[in-house]
Design a protein around this motif. Structure first.
Motif, short mmCIF file in Angstrom:
data_model
loop_
_atom_site.label_atom_id
_atom_site.label_comp_id
_atom_site.label_asym_id
_atom_site.label_seq_id
_atom_site.Cartn_x
_atom_site.Cartn_y
_atom_site.Cartn_z
N GLY A 128 0.82 -1.20 0.00
CA GLY A 128 0.00 0.00 0.00
C GLY A 128 0.86 1.25 0.00
N VAL A 129 0.34 2.32 -0.59
CA VAL A 129 1.06 3.60 -0.67
C VAL A 129 0.14 4.71 -0.17
CG1 VAL A 129 2.28 5.22 -2.15
CG2 VAL A 129 2.35 2.76 -2.68
N ALA A 130 0.66 5.56 0.69
CA ALA A 130 -0.12 6.71 1.18
C ALA A 130 0.79 7.92 1.29
CB ALA A 130 -0.74 6.40 2.53
N THR A 131 0.24 9.08 0.96
CA THR A 131 0.99 10.33 1.05
C THR A 131 0.24 11.32 1.94
OG1 THR A 131 2.00 10.05 -1.13
CG2 THR A 131 1.93 12.28 -0.22
N SER A 138 5.68 17.08 2.27
CA SER A 138 5.14 15.85 1.71
C SER A 138 5.88 14.65 2.30
CB SER A 138 5.28 15.84 0.18
OG SER A 138 4.90 14.59 -0.37
N LEU A 139 5.11 13.60 2.63
CA LEU A 139 5.72 12.36 3.12
C LEU A 139 4.92 11.19 2.57
CD1 LEU A 139 7.68 10.75 4.85
CD2 LEU A 139 6.16 11.11 6.81
N THR A 140 5.57 10.39 1.73
CA THR A 140 4.97 9.19 1.16
C THR A 140 5.46 7.98 1.91
OG1 THR A 140 4.78 10.19 -1.04
CG2 THR A 140 4.76 7.78 -0.93
N VAL A 141 4.53 7.09 2.27
CA VAL A 141 4.87 5.89 3.02
C VAL A 141 4.38 4.65 2.27
CG1 VAL A 141 4.50 4.60 5.18
CG2 VAL A 141 4.85 7.09 5.24
N ILE A 142 5.22 3.64 2.22
CA ILE A 142 4.87 2.34 1.66
C ILE A 142 4.79 1.35 2.81
CG2 ILE A 142 5.56 0.50 0.08
CD1 ILE A 142 7.22 2.60 -1.43
N GLY A 143 3.66 0.65 2.91
CA GLY A 143 3.46 -0.32 3.97
C GLY A 143 2.97 -1.64 3.41
N SER A 144 2.79 -2.61 4.29
CA SER A 144 2.35 -3.94 3.84
C SER A 144 1.00 -3.88 3.16
CB SER A 144 2.30 -4.90 5.03
OG SER A 144 1.43 -4.41 6.04
N GLN A 185 12.85 3.49 11.19
CA GLN A 185 13.03 2.61 12.34
C GLN A 185 11.86 1.65 12.56
OE1 GLN A 185 13.69 5.46 15.45
NE2 GLN A 185 15.67 6.12 14.61
N THR A 186 10.78 1.79 11.79
CA THR A 186 9.61 0.94 11.97
C THR A 186 9.65 -0.19 10.95
OG1 THR A 186 8.32 2.83 12.75
CG2 THR A 186 7.10 0.87 12.07
N PRO A 187 9.72 -1.44 11.40
CA PRO A 187 9.78 -2.57 10.46
C PRO A 187 8.57 -2.60 9.53
CG PRO A 187 10.32 -3.28 12.69
CD PRO A 187 9.81 -1.88 12.80
N GLY A 188 8.84 -2.91 8.26
CA GLY A 188 7.77 -3.04 7.29
C GLY A 188 7.37 -1.76 6.59
N LEU A 189 8.03 -0.64 6.92
CA LEU A 189 7.68 0.64 6.31
C LEU A 189 8.88 1.23 5.57
CD1 LEU A 189 5.75 2.43 9.21
CD2 LEU A 189 4.78 1.08 7.34
N GLU A 190 8.60 1.91 4.47
CA GLU A 190 9.59 2.71 3.76
C GLU A 190 8.95 4.06 3.45
OE1 GLU A 190 12.63 1.81 3.57
OE2 GLU A 190 12.44 -0.34 3.94
N GLY A 191 9.77 5.09 3.26
CA GLY A 191 9.20 6.41 3.05
C GLY A 191 10.07 7.32 2.21
N TYR A 192 9.45 8.42 1.79
CA TYR A 192 10.11 9.43 0.96
C TYR A 192 9.59 10.79 1.40
CZ TYR A 192 11.98 11.55 -3.36
OH TYR A 192 12.67 12.31 -4.27
N LEU A 193 10.45 11.59 2.02
CA LEU A 193 10.06 12.89 2.57
C LEU A 193 10.60 14.01 1.69
CD1 LEU A 193 10.11 14.07 6.22
CD2 LEU A 193 11.52 15.31 4.57
N ILE A 194 9.79 15.02 1.50
CA ILE A 194 10.22 16.25 0.83
C ILE A 194 10.02 17.40 1.81
CG2 ILE A 194 9.89 17.82 -1.12
CD1 ILE A 194 8.79 15.46 -2.70
N GLY A 254 15.45 1.54 2.45
CA GLY A 254 14.92 0.51 1.57
C GLY A 254 13.95 1.02 0.52
N PHE A 255 13.79 2.33 0.46
CA PHE A 255 12.81 2.90 -0.48
C PHE A 255 13.18 2.61 -1.93
CE2 PHE A 255 11.33 6.38 -3.19
CZ PHE A 255 9.98 6.36 -2.93
#
Length: 246
Positions: free
Chosen positions: A160-163, A188-194, A219-228, A239-240
């Motif tokens: 899943g992807v959420a911004t 802006s902050l985009t997060v990818i989760g399970s 630091q949270t397992p299972g999450l990746e992100g992209y911050l602007i 891991g993004f």
């Protein structure tokens, strides 16, 4: 079959592969039911009645109880940076309902044995399988300073992807620990989760943390992100980059 409708105050897109039949209509009917139950703008919604004191806890619907349970879990997991209590004490679960609804809509599609789909509501996305061209689904991250420009392309591969951000709707996200201080250091902050619910609930909380939010995602397992940030600098988690490859 691809269709977009304005619902819940935002565009919702449902794109299904295979023999969809009336499945698209069923998915939109589900989103309509969610809006009727959770919209804080509708005086006839369940959440509005709860905030007026018209419905005691013992009479809350199962859906409401589920959302409130997830909201409380998220509050604990984020040290209070996610909190559905408004400064005036009213309950506003909108920071979690969107991801929750998309996840449930995706389950409706899966139960209908459709394995290729893309569901987006207000920029939050759950996809599975491949698009009509036989390619992996992709998601573009917009440049918050020039919204017609895509700065990154993500291939969720079933995640899943959420911004969360302030560039489109202004300062609608607040830090529960400093309610009157606007979040101005990031945009802006985009997060990818399970799945999209995991991405959505943590994107909201991490954005409320400001610049430290990307460290929380790291630091949270299972999450990746992209911050602007407000200086137009991008910071991805370690891991993004794996999600930027088809």
């Amino acid at each position: 079959m691809r269709e977009t409708r304005i619902m819940m105050g935002m565009p919702i897109t449902v794109d299904l592969g295979g023999a969809a039949g009336n499945l698209v209509a069923r998915v939109f009917d589900y989103f309509d039911d969610v809006d009727r139950r959770f919209s804080t703008y509708r005086p006839d919604s369940e959440i509005s009645a709860i905030n007026r004191g018209d419905i005691p806890v013992r009479d809350w619907s199962g859906q409401m109880i589920d959302v409130m349970r997830i909201a409380e879990q998220t509050r604990r997991e984020t040290a209070g940076y996610f909190d559905i209590h408004r400064p005036d004490g009213a309950l506003d679960p909108s920071g979690i309902v969107k991801g929750w609804a998309i996840r449930n809509a995706a389950e409706i599609v899966r139960r209908a044995d459709v394995g290729d789909f893309f569901i987006e509501a207000g920029g939050d996305i759950q996809s599975c399988g491949r698009n009509a061209s036989g390619r992996d689904w992709s998601v573009g991250i917009r440049n918050p300073f020039h919204t017609d420009e895509i700065v990154k392309v993500v291939f969720p591969h079933g995640h899943g992807v959420a911004t969360s951000g302030t560039y489109a709707r202004g300062q609608h996200i607040y830090n529960p620990h400093a309610v009157h201080e606007p979040i101005s250091d990031i945009v802006s902050l985009t997060v990818i989760g399970s799945d999209v619910l995991e991405a959505d609930r943590f994107a909201t909380a991490a954005f409320a943390m400001g610049r430290d939010g990307i460290l929380f995602i790291e630091q949270t397992p299972g999450l990746e992100g992209y911050l602007i940030d407000s200086n137009r600098r991008a910071t991805p988690t370690s891991g993004f980059g794996a999600f930027c490859q088809s």
